[in-house]
Motif scaffolding. Sequence first.
Motif, mmCIF file in Angstrom:
data_model
loop_
_atom_site.group_PDB
_atom_site.id
_atom_site.type_symbol
_atom_site.label_atom_id
_atom_site.label_comp_id
_atom_site.label_asym_id
_atom_site.label_seq_id
_atom_site.Cartn_x
_atom_site.Cartn_y
_atom_site.Cartn_z
ATOM 1 N N ASP A 33 0.797 -1.196 0.008
ATOM 2 C CA ASP A 33 0.097 0.010 -0.086
ATOM 3 C C ASP A 33 1.036 1.214 -0.020
ATOM 4 O O ASP A 33 0.651 2.218 -0.382
ATOM 5 C CB ASP A 33 -1.228 0.023 1.216
ATOM 6 N N ILE A 34 2.105 0.965 0.682
ATOM 7 C CA ILE A 34 2.820 2.361 0.832
ATOM 8 C C ILE A 34 4.093 2.203 -0.329
ATOM 9 O O ILE A 34 4.856 3.172 -0.424
ATOM 10 C CB ILE A 34 3.373 2.354 1.896
ATOM 11 N N ALA A 35 4.052 1.190 -0.966
ATOM 12 C CA ALA A 35 5.086 0.998 -2.103
ATOM 13 C C ALA A 35 5.202 2.036 -2.961
ATOM 14 O O ALA A 35 6.034 2.732 -3.515
ATOM 15 C CB ALA A 35 4.986 -0.265 -3.023
ATOM 16 N N GLY A 36 4.293 3.022 -3.342
ATOM 17 C CA GLY A 36 4.175 4.144 -4.177
ATOM 18 C C GLY A 36 3.876 5.452 -3.272
ATOM 19 O O GLY A 36 3.744 6.501 -3.859
ATOM 20 N N GLY A 37 4.076 5.399 -1.777
ATOM 21 C CA GLY A 37 3.778 6.491 -0.966
ATOM 22 C C GLY A 37 4.973 7.356 -0.990
ATOM 23 O O GLY A 37 5.945 7.124 -1.610
ATOM 24 N N PRO A 38 4.742 8.361 -0.191
ATOM 25 C CA PRO A 38 5.675 9.667 -0.402
ATOM 26 C C PRO A 38 7.290 9.272 -0.312
ATOM 27 O O PRO A 38 8.121 9.684 -1.288
ATOM 28 C CB PRO A 38 5.308 10.534 0.737
ATOM 29 N N PRO A 39 7.530 8.545 0.782
ATOM 30 C CA PRO A 39 9.019 8.363 1.230
ATOM 31 C C PRO A 39 9.650 7.473 -0.099
ATOM 32 O O PRO A 39 10.648 7.911 -0.829
ATOM 33 C CB PRO A 39 9.094 7.478 2.184
ATOM 34 N N PHE A 40 8.842 6.502 -0.628
ATOM 35 C CA PHE A 40 9.098 5.733 -1.754
ATOM 36 C C PHE A 40 9.178 6.467 -3.083
ATOM 37 O O PHE A 40 10.051 6.211 -3.893
ATOM 38 C CB PHE A 40 8.497 4.404 -1.918
ATOM 39 N N ARG A 41 8.275 7.260 -3.189
ATOM 40 C CA ARG A 41 7.972 8.200 -4.541
ATOM 41 C C ARG A 41 9.234 8.781 -4.793
ATOM 42 O O ARG A 41 9.803 8.987 -5.883
ATOM 43 C CB ARG A 41 6.756 9.117 -4.261
ATOM 44 N N ALA A 42 9.788 9.393 -3.590
ATOM 45 C CA ALA A 42 11.154 10.305 -4.086
ATOM 46 C C ALA A 42 12.085 9.466 -4.477
ATOM 47 O O ALA A 42 12.873 9.538 -5.254
ATOM 48 C CB ALA A 42 11.437 11.176 -2.475
ATOM 49 N N ALA A 43 12.376 8.092 -3.872
ATOM 50 C CA ALA A 43 13.471 7.293 -4.201
ATOM 51 C C ALA A 43 13.218 6.941 -5.792
ATOM 52 O O ALA A 43 14.185 6.843 -6.666
ATOM 53 C CB ALA A 43 13.660 6.087 -3.356
ATOM 54 N N LEU A 44 11.960 6.556 -6.093
ATOM 55 C CA LEU A 44 11.528 6.030 -7.265
ATOM 56 C C LEU A 44 11.932 7.162 -8.231
ATOM 57 O O LEU A 44 12.414 6.744 -9.457
ATOM 58 C CB LEU A 44 10.054 5.722 -7.604
ATOM 59 N N ASP A 45 11.407 8.218 -8.040
ATOM 60 C CA ASP A 45 11.750 9.557 -8.803
ATOM 61 C C ASP A 45 13.104 9.757 -9.237
ATOM 62 O O ASP A 45 13.584 10.122 -10.227
ATOM 63 C CB ASP A 45 11.125 10.751 -8.366
ATOM 64 N N PHE A 46 14.182 9.633 -8.051
ATOM 65 C CA PHE A 46 15.428 9.671 -8.224
ATOM 66 C C PHE A 46 15.972 8.720 -9.250
ATOM 67 O O PHE A 46 16.911 8.855 -9.960
ATOM 68 C CB PHE A 46 15.875 9.523 -6.765
ATOM 69 N N GLY A 47 15.450 7.360 -9.024
ATOM 70 C CA GLY A 47 15.840 6.394 -9.886
ATOM 71 C C GLY A 47 15.668 6.711 -11.442
ATOM 72 O O GLY A 47 16.457 6.636 -12.225
ATOM 73 N N GLU A 48 14.552 7.385 -11.558
ATOM 74 C CA GLU A 48 14.153 7.781 -13.160
ATOM 75 C C GLU A 48 15.220 8.956 -13.671
ATOM 76 O O GLU A 48 15.551 8.753 -14.650
ATOM 77 C CB GLU A 48 12.713 8.388 -13.063
#
Lengths: 263, 290
Positions: A33-48
């Motif tokens: 549920d939180i896999a796409g939540g705010p703290p992860f979002r920042a990391a995922l965007d950083f990967g992009e």
Amino acid sequence: MKLRPRRRLLSRRQLLTAGVATAGSALLAGCDDIAGGPPFRAALDFGELLSMRLQRLLLAHQPLVREYPAELISADFPPNGTEMPAGFSYFELMISQFARWRLTVDGLVENTLSLSLDELKAMPARTQITQHNCDEGWTAIGQWTGVPLAHVLRQAGLKPEARYIVFHCLDEMVRTPDRSGFYYESIDLFDALHPQTILAYEMNGSTLPVRHGAPLRLRVERHVGYKHAKFITRIQAVERLDRIGRGKGGFWEDRGYQWYGGI
Amino acid sequence: MVAFAMTIGSPPTDEQGAPQREVIHRHSLAVRLTHWINVLCLALLLMSGLAIFNAHPMLYWGHTGYRGMPFLLGIGSKTDNGRAVGITRIADVDFDTTGVLGVSYDGNGRAQRRAFPSWLTLPSNAALALARDWHFLLAWLFVLNGAVYLGFSLVSGHVRRDLLPNADQLRARHVLSEIWDHLRLRAPRGEADRRYNILQKFTYLLVLFGLLPVMVLSGLTMSPAVTAAAPLLFDLLGGRQSARTIHFITANLLVLFVLVHVLQVLVSGAFNRMRAMITGRYVIRPERAS
């Protein structure tokens, strides 16, 4: 040259948080549920951002993507996305063979253009046989003929502030009262000015079929399928993307997909 | 730093000269850290990779592949007397894989039509965008971690000293006796346990310099931007769909490696080996009295 909207750039603290969040992610069972939540979002965007920066470095000399011999053209190239826009206005354009269709080029340009299909066809054309890569995993090879986007943008004269090119489309993906559910996409000038980035009106030597985006679709060959906007009606040059749609640069991007489609 | 030679505990014999337990420093800090980061990466890469695969659960060969074209492997479902049946088709032969592949059941026992079951995918629902986000971020972590490991291992001599076979290990007689020991699940003791055995060395070298680089290269070949910069990748791997198939098969080989790897840990002193990979300390058990 800044390649992404400013909001995407991360501070050192955000980076650190992102790193810790990523490392800790596996420790959380059922982190769905939180896999796409705010703290992860920042990391995922950083990967992009990392992928885009590295790929842009590798592509700095703007090589062409591989073009294929005619015998490799796929017999039944699957349509990606909308196959037939709903609504009477598209139907009307279609039965008149797009005689009344116009391509508007506006935004941060010196001259706003309104081009008919014939006017586009009278411009210098490029034909290329390339591979289409859907992010789902399927691929097909097709031949595309169209006007290099760079040529159209030169005719309109980009203003120095222009950084992104937005493609507004005729297919309404989600019906909303404010009519904000139309497909749209955006690319930056690095891709917009590439010689293989064309506005295609022909596929495999014939008029572009409706299910492939008639009368005009984008080919932006270094990106996955959803970046290749179909049923284009308007091209807008902008400085930033956050005031268009829901602000992420495209219909699918507004719904969680990466803006950078190089992978 | 010196992974295998340093003795921490008591000398190998007591006053009577009888063999004794000896504690050595088996794995360096760099190896332990990169090992566990790698575990995290491979697990989540596998799960997010399967979630991406689910978006188009078919494998092809060559440049192109889409529904309607001949495929090597496909996972789907059909309805048989109102019941959802999972089908896995490999080279035109159908297997009923209901329960795991094609059709699986959610927490409430409801049938879900999806290639890989939700408990194996990240995210567990069919969210392709998020699966791609995770896969590509973890790929970065995996590659950077792998580069740290490789750099350390080459500079510190870990590869040369611990991974490359010693001359005596390459003798046919020795290799055969190792195979015989493995078949009997007989773990090494004493002097033999101070270094990796020959089958272990072969396997690690194959994974490190074979499977993992193939994984990275086949992954990169699926990126239209990377192949624009390096079209040679197409020639190396036979096309975009071939690369996707190779990526999938190699991932399966890595899963197979992990299963055997974990099994070996379990049968050769699980506590001792886990401690060695966490703290570095490892107990060499004395030779069996003969």
